[in-house]
Design an enzyme around this catalytic site. Sequence first.
Site, PDB file in Angstrom:
ATOM      1  N   GLY A  54       0.972  -1.086  -0.096  1.00  0.00           N
ATOM      2  CA  GLY A  54       0.043  -0.066  -0.080  1.00  0.00           C
ATOM      3  C   GLY A  54       0.838   1.444  -0.018  1.00  0.00           C
ATOM      4  CG  ASP A 225     -16.825 -10.542 -19.514  1.00  0.00           C
ATOM      5  OD1 ASP A 225     -15.940 -11.444 -19.768  1.00  0.00           O
ATOM      6  OD2 ASP A 225     -16.447  -9.531 -19.434  1.00  0.00           O
TER       7      ASP A 225
END
Length: 508
Positions: A54, A225
């Site tokens: 992070g 998809d």
Amino acid sequence: MAQTVLVVDFGGQYNQLIARRVREANVYCELISYTKIKEKINELHPIGMIFTGGPSSFNDEGAPRIDADVLSLGIPVLGICYGCQLIAGTLDGAVGKGPREYGKRTLAADVTSALFKGLPRESQCWMSHTNYIEKVPTGFTVSATTETCPAAAVECADRKLYGVQFHPEVMHTTHGFEILKNFLYGVCGASGEWTMSGYVERTVAELKAKIGDKKVLCALSGGVDSAVAATLVHRACKKLTCIFVDHGLLRKGEAEEVVRVFRDEQGMNLVAVDAGERFLTKLKGVSEPEKKRKIIGEEFIRVFEQEAKKIGTVDYLVQGTIYPDVIESGLNHSAKIKSHHNVGGLPDVVDFKELVEPLRLLFKDEVRRLGFELGLPEAIVMRQPFPGPGLAIRVIGDITENKLEILRDADYIFREEIANAGLDREIWQYFAVLTDVRTVGVMGDERTYDYTVGLRAVTSVDGMTADWARIPFDVMQTISDRIVNEVHNVNRVVYDITSKPPATIEWE
Ligand code: XMP
């Protein structure tokens, strides 16, 4: 419930990549925000957790933190970069500034550690950090170092807590995947049950139980998809109707292929609506890209609505939502550059009771593997990304049938030659653009005044950033020769050498 690993997000740029690597290792995982960690532990009973990197510094006010008791539950943890510092800082270790490292480093590892089992003593790792573990927590040992990082890996094997300062998920860490697998299999006790054949079996059974003989509707776009979602549902239910709206803006041969594959080969109940004229009429004289997108998006919904009305109320509407969409809407928001058209507006105009999203938990590469598992052809499964508004945003300026035909022919040649050169799997997206520029040329002894075709080919991981593909010159030569010779009204071909940013992938 499948064995689950939690990938706990602390805002790292590689968070999705970590999750994909875990799945590649045949272990199911979910990417969750660190703020939900306790709730998700209770809900999913994970066999292990991976804390991501992070941008924060552990000592900064407001930096993401976790409660120390999360580390005492007996659940194995692997902390990566910030995640590793977080483990140390949450316990009685200390995190400090520097020495900063960025790039490839030689890792000297203790190969008796479960994490580094089977690895050479020295290997290459990828570092990207400005903070480091200054003091190792009580009970922990250092299991790897680099020349500048005294604690490149730390562990407390008794508590099954591990941390690495480098990034095992990126390719530059040469043995990174083995390290992740050592954690998953050697420490967490994963059994490798996450496979696409298992997924088909489980999901078809679940869908059968849920849907029974109820009515289901699906919008098929030709994209991977919706194709995979529809095929999966088709395996589970007899009353599925698929509507395919052909807006006349697809590439050469695509509409015919959709009908052949889904109606003829898969035996689906497919309603193919030839709405090309309707869209072209609406788009007449329109050259502003956002306007084109808006018109196509709205018209698409209208055509779909009309067809759906003929079917009447259905129980379920199938959507091809995939995991990155779910993550994106849950974890962050980004600025809108282009209003992407997809089938998002359909739920508003279809009379249905519930959504079915059978790919909600899958990454794109898993959707493709699933597509192959279901027997769909390579042309559909490996189809490159294609914008919803189709060729309308690849004909620069106003759109006519003639321009679309020129573009289709040029694009077809480009695609064919890229495949002939064996580059189709390497290049993320490649297509032709019909510019509205006309230039002077000479053919035979005649002056010509014809269109310029632009070629765009990019390498990318997710379409967010992209680089132009280094196509060999001889391949470009063949493409250019064929286009000017075989496509009428084209006398010039140019190649786009702009990366994204600052350009976008599409020209409009
Ligand atoms: P850009 O041009 O924004 O494209 O760099 C990034 C990726 O998105 C695709 N794209 C679209 N996809 N509807 C879509 O479904 C759209 O309106 C649209 N515009 C761009 C583009 O092909 C690339 O893969």
